[in-house]
Design an enzyme around this catalytic site. Sequence first.
Site, mmCIF file in Angstrom:
data_model
loop_
_atom_site.group_PDB
_atom_site.id
_atom_site.type_symbol
_atom_site.label_atom_id
_atom_site.label_comp_id
_atom_site.label_asym_id
_atom_site.label_seq_id
_atom_site.Cartn_x
_atom_site.Cartn_y
_atom_site.Cartn_z
ATOM 1 N N ASP A 30 0.933 -1.146 -0.158
ATOM 2 C CA ASP A 30 -0.216 0.006 0.265
ATOM 3 C C ASP A 30 0.556 1.346 -0.156
ATOM 4 O O ASP A 30 1.780 1.304 0.720
ATOM 5 C CB ASP A 30 -0.809 0.248 1.422
ATOM 6 C CG ASP A 30 -2.636 0.769 1.331
ATOM 7 O OD1 ASP A 30 -1.718 2.322 0.608
ATOM 8 O OD2 ASP A 30 -3.250 0.388 1.129
ATOM 9 N N ASN A 87 -12.402 -2.785 2.691
ATOM 10 C CA ASN A 87 -13.964 -1.999 2.926
ATOM 11 C C ASN A 87 -14.693 -1.607 1.428
ATOM 12 O O ASN A 87 -13.993 -2.415 0.501
ATOM 13 C CB ASN A 87 -12.944 -0.334 2.797
ATOM 14 C CG ASN A 87 -11.642 -0.540 4.257
ATOM 15 O OD1 ASN A 87 -12.344 -1.146 5.628
ATOM 16 N ND2 ASN A 87 -10.776 0.361 3.794
ATOM 17 N N GLY A 93 -15.270 3.296 4.392
ATOM 18 C CA GLY A 93 -13.966 4.079 4.057
ATOM 19 C C GLY A 93 -13.232 3.273 2.571
ATOM 20 O O GLY A 93 -12.099 3.592 2.349
ATOM 21 N N GLN A 94 -14.145 2.417 1.588
ATOM 22 C CA GLN A 94 -13.288 2.083 -0.089
ATOM 23 C C GLN A 94 -12.565 3.404 -0.677
ATOM 24 O O GLN A 94 -14.386 4.470 -1.015
ATOM 25 C CB GLN A 94 -14.412 0.924 0.074
ATOM 26 C CG GLN A 94 -13.832 0.534 -1.517
ATOM 27 C CD GLN A 94 -14.240 -0.410 -2.385
ATOM 28 O OE1 GLN A 94 -15.917 -0.322 -2.130
ATOM 29 N NE2 GLN A 94 -14.042 -1.215 -3.748
ATOM 30 N N HIS A 100 -10.634 -5.566 -2.986
ATOM 31 C CA HIS A 100 -9.054 -5.091 -2.366
ATOM 32 C C HIS A 100 -9.217 -5.846 -0.695
ATOM 33 O O HIS A 100 -9.797 -5.477 -0.207
ATOM 34 C CB HIS A 100 -7.587 -4.201 -2.175
ATOM 35 C CG HIS A 100 -8.210 -3.228 -1.918
ATOM 36 N ND1 HIS A 100 -9.669 -2.246 -2.813
ATOM 37 C CD2 HIS A 100 -8.334 -2.557 -0.691
ATOM 38 C CE1 HIS A 100 -9.171 -1.237 -2.211
ATOM 39 N NE2 HIS A 100 -8.759 -1.568 -0.724
ATOM 40 N N HIS A 102 -6.661 -6.060 2.346
ATOM 41 C CA HIS A 102 -5.278 -4.724 2.941
ATOM 42 C C HIS A 102 -5.248 -6.553 3.962
ATOM 43 O O HIS A 102 -5.982 -6.727 4.435
ATOM 44 C CB HIS A 102 -6.106 -3.691 3.903
ATOM 45 C CG HIS A 102 -6.835 -2.737 3.548
ATOM 46 N ND1 HIS A 102 -5.948 -1.976 3.403
ATOM 47 C CD2 HIS A 102 -7.908 -2.851 2.730
ATOM 48 C CE1 HIS A 102 -6.308 -0.672 2.252
ATOM 49 N NE2 HIS A 102 -8.124 -1.046 2.215
HETATM 50 P P1 DGP Z 1 -9.281 1.248 0.448
HETATM 51 O O1 DGP Z 1 -9.886 2.112 1.312
HETATM 52 O O2 DGP Z 1 -9.379 0.357 1.036
HETATM 53 O O3 DGP Z 1 -10.221 1.638 -0.578
HETATM 54 O O4 DGP Z 1 -7.958 1.119 0.305
HETATM 55 C C1 DGP Z 1 -7.632 1.784 -0.521
HETATM 56 C C2 DGP Z 1 -6.252 1.699 -0.760
HETATM 57 O O5 DGP Z 1 -5.080 1.569 -1.637
HETATM 58 C C3 DGP Z 1 -5.273 3.588 0.821
HETATM 59 O O6 DGP Z 1 -4.757 2.598 1.697
HETATM 60 C C4 DGP Z 1 -4.182 3.716 -0.560
HETATM 61 C C5 DGP Z 1 -3.717 2.299 -1.537
HETATM 62 N N1 DGP Z 1 -3.686 3.091 -2.530
HETATM 63 C C6 DGP Z 1 -3.942 4.232 -3.294
HETATM 64 N N2 DGP Z 1 -3.790 4.767 -4.310
HETATM 65 C C7 DGP Z 1 -2.367 3.619 -4.411
HETATM 66 C C8 DGP Z 1 -1.658 3.244 -5.795
HETATM 67 O O7 DGP Z 1 -1.441 3.786 -6.692
HETATM 68 N N3 DGP Z 1 -0.604 2.736 -5.107
HETATM 69 C C9 DGP Z 1 -0.459 1.229 -4.778
HETATM 70 N N4 DGP Z 1 0.604 0.614 -4.044
HETATM 71 N N5 DGP Z 1 -1.428 1.777 -3.251
HETATM 72 C C10 DGP Z 1 -1.927 3.181 -3.568
#
Ligand code: DGP
Length: 114
Positions: A30, A87, A93-94, A100, A102
């Site tokens: 992340d 999420n 909080g998505q 995905h 976490h």
């Molecule tokens: P959610 O809030 O559950 O939809 O989580 C999305 C997650 O994705 C958040 O923790 C940050 C991560 N994220 C967003 N954009 C990118 C990206 O471009 N690359 C990576 N590696 N993570 C990302």
Amino acid sequence: MGDTIFGKIIRREIPADIVYEDDDVLAFRDLNAQAPVHVLFVPKKPIATLDSATAADAELLGKLLLAAAAYARNEGLAEQGYRTVINCNEHGGQTVFHLHVHLLAGRQMHWPPG
Ligand code: DGP
């Protein structure tokens, strides 16, 4: 279904720190880590949310969770423990609408989450 940043990562159109891959699942760190270990497990199939998954996705969802568990075990994280989170939509909080899981580890987690 709209494409997302995770679709671009899966197709290698943008870079990511990929830590695991098989035929159905990709896992990468992340960008906004909330723990010493924070890895996202995504199905290569672009399911938008857990709410939009169907019975046809049951095996894939199982593979996703088992891939996260196997990664945690292989990285030596399982004994101390870890948290998995999915999420869903606004109140969940998505922010990225490609399903995905976490995987968070390396520190004490708290309950309830904020
Ligand atoms: P959610 O809030 O559950 O939809 O989580 C999305 C997650 O994705 C958040 O923790 C940050 C991560 N994220 C967003 N954009 C990118 C990206 O471009 N690359 C990576 N590696 N993570 C990302």
